[in-house]
Motif scaffolding. Structure first.
Motif, PDB file in Angstrom:
ATOM      1  N   GLU A  16     -50.883 100.810  -9.394  1.00  5.72           N
ATOM      2  CA  GLU A  16     -49.792 100.993 -10.355  1.00  5.72           C
ATOM      3  C   GLU A  16     -48.633 100.084  -9.985  1.00  5.72           C
ATOM      4  N   LEU A  17     -48.605  98.908 -10.603  1.00  2.45           N
ATOM      5  CA  LEU A  17     -47.483  97.980 -10.452  1.00  2.45           C
ATOM      6  C   LEU A  17     -46.526  98.256 -11.595  1.00  2.45           C
ATOM      7  N   ARG A  18     -45.326  98.704 -11.251  1.00  3.75           N
ATOM      8  CA  ARG A  18     -44.333  99.070 -12.270  1.00  3.75           C
ATOM      9  C   ARG A  18     -43.002  98.386 -12.000  1.00  3.75           C
ATOM     10  N   VAL A  70     -40.610  94.472  -9.145  1.00  2.00           N
ATOM     11  CA  VAL A  70     -41.962  94.965  -9.363  1.00  2.00           C
ATOM     12  C   VAL A  70     -42.411  95.643  -8.075  1.00  2.00           C
ATOM     13  N   ALA A  71     -42.958  96.857  -8.204  1.00  2.00           N
ATOM     14  CA  ALA A  71     -43.370  97.608  -7.022  1.00  2.00           C
ATOM     15  C   ALA A  71     -44.671  98.354  -7.278  1.00  2.00           C
ATOM     16  N   VAL A  72     -45.391  98.603  -6.185  1.00  2.00           N
ATOM     17  CA  VAL A  72     -46.564  99.477  -6.231  1.00  2.00           C
ATOM     18  C   VAL A  72     -46.042 100.891  -6.021  1.00  2.00           C
ATOM     19  N   VAL A  73     -46.315 101.781  -6.982  1.00  2.00           N
ATOM     20  CA  VAL A  73     -45.744 103.125  -6.904  1.00  2.00           C
ATOM     21  C   VAL A  73     -46.772 104.202  -6.550  1.00  2.00           C
ATOM     22  N   ASN A  74     -48.038 103.816  -6.329  1.00  2.05           N
ATOM     23  CA  ASN A  74     -49.035 104.852  -6.033  1.00  2.05           C
ATOM     24  C   ASN A  74     -49.683 104.716  -4.657  1.00  2.05           C
ATOM     25  N   PHE A  75     -48.969 104.084  -3.713  1.00  6.03           N
ATOM     26  CA  PHE A  75     -49.383 104.146  -2.316  1.00  6.03           C
ATOM     27  C   PHE A  75     -48.951 105.500  -1.740  1.00  6.03           C
ATOM     28  N   PRO A  76     -49.612 105.971  -0.682  1.00  2.86           N
ATOM     29  CA  PRO A  76     -49.095 107.164  -0.019  1.00  2.86           C
ATOM     30  C   PRO A  76     -47.752 106.852   0.651  1.00  2.86           C
ATOM     31  N   LYS A  77     -46.935 107.857   0.840  1.00  2.28           N
ATOM     32  CA  LYS A  77     -45.650 107.673   1.525  1.00  2.28           C
ATOM     33  C   LYS A  77     -45.904 107.142   2.933  1.00  2.28           C
ATOM     34  N   LEU A  88     -43.830 100.343  -2.626  1.00  4.34           N
ATOM     35  CA  LEU A  88     -43.820  99.025  -1.996  1.00  4.34           C
ATOM     36  C   LEU A  88     -43.256  98.010  -2.978  1.00  4.34           C
ATOM     37  N   VAL A  89     -42.043  97.546  -2.694  1.00  5.61           N
ATOM     38  CA  VAL A  89     -41.429  96.499  -3.499  1.00  5.61           C
ATOM     39  C   VAL A  89     -42.138  95.193  -3.138  1.00  5.61           C
ATOM     40  N   PRO A 109     -38.247  98.046 -20.013  1.00  7.05           N
ATOM     41  CA  PRO A 109     -37.915  99.428 -19.665  1.00  7.05           C
ATOM     42  C   PRO A 109     -38.401  99.789 -18.250  1.00  7.05           C
ATOM     43  N   ASN A 110     -37.542 100.502 -17.513  1.00 11.48           N
ATOM     44  CA  ASN A 110     -37.952 100.988 -16.196  1.00 11.48           C
ATOM     45  C   ASN A 110     -39.219 101.816 -16.329  1.00 11.48           C
ATOM     46  N   GLY A 111     -40.143 101.589 -15.408  1.00 14.95           N
ATOM     47  CA  GLY A 111     -41.416 102.309 -15.425  1.00 14.95           C
ATOM     48  C   GLY A 111     -42.519 101.555 -16.133  1.00 14.95           C
ATOM     49  N   SER A 112     -42.179 100.422 -16.798  1.00 18.66           N
ATOM     50  CA  SER A 112     -43.214  99.637 -17.463  1.00 18.66           C
ATOM     51  C   SER A 112     -44.261  99.242 -16.440  1.00 18.66           C
ATOM     52  N   ARG A 113     -45.518  99.347 -16.854  1.00 18.65           N
ATOM     53  CA  ARG A 113     -46.639  99.055 -15.948  1.00 18.65           C
ATOM     54  C   ARG A 113     -47.211  97.672 -16.248  1.00 18.65           C
ATOM     55  N   LEU A 114     -47.543  96.938 -15.191  1.00 16.62           N
ATOM     56  CA  LEU A 114     -48.196  95.646 -15.344  1.00 16.62           C
ATOM     57  C   LEU A 114     -49.553  95.860 -15.999  1.00 16.62           C
ATOM     58  N   ILE A 115     -49.786  95.115 -17.067  1.00 16.18           N
ATOM     59  CA  ILE A 115     -51.068  95.239 -17.784  1.00 16.18           C
ATOM     60  C   ILE A 115     -51.721  93.887 -17.929  1.00 16.18           C
TER      61      ILE A 115
END
Length: 115
Positions: A16-18, A70-77, A88-89, A109-115
């Motif tokens: 999830e790159l957002r 752009v950051a990966v938002v679905n890595f574990p903490k 991860l930015v 928009p914030n939260g937009s996902r790379l597609i």
């Protein structure tokens, strides 16, 4: 191209790159290498997540606030010193190995996902 394993489309879809907007940047005093603690707003679906970023060579705290990244938002903490990183930015190393942030060409928009 570096030796990298070929991935499937399904593998890519798992990442999830957002896009988010940095809303806070402060010095990360306990980091081993100079870094900032960031808070990044990924919109109502994801919320505000924290990240540690070693980007002090190219960016001041003041110029980071309001910048979309752009950051990966679905890595574990991940625990970094006394700080819990939640995303991860992303960025690229320049010729000196200093990180240049990945950003978008125009505001989205914030939260937009790379597609």
């Amino acid at each position: 191209m570096e030796d990298a394993a070929t991935i499937t489309w399904g593998d890519f879809e798992k990442v999830e790159l957002r896009v988010g907007t940095i809303v806070e940047a402060i010095d990360f005093e306990k980091a081993r290498r100079p870094a900032y603690k960031l808070k990044v707003d990924f919109g109502p679906q994801v919320g505000v997540l924290k990240s540690s970023a070693q980007i002090t060579k190219h960016y001041t705290k003041e110029e980071l606030v309001g910048r979309q990244v752009v950051a990966v938002v679905n890595f574990p903490k991940k625990q970094i010193a006394d700080f819990m990183s939640e995303c991860l930015v992303t960025g690229f190393a320049d010729d000196n190995g200093d990180i240049v942030l990945t950003s978008v060409e125009r505001p989205v928009p914030n939260g937009s996902r790379l597609i």
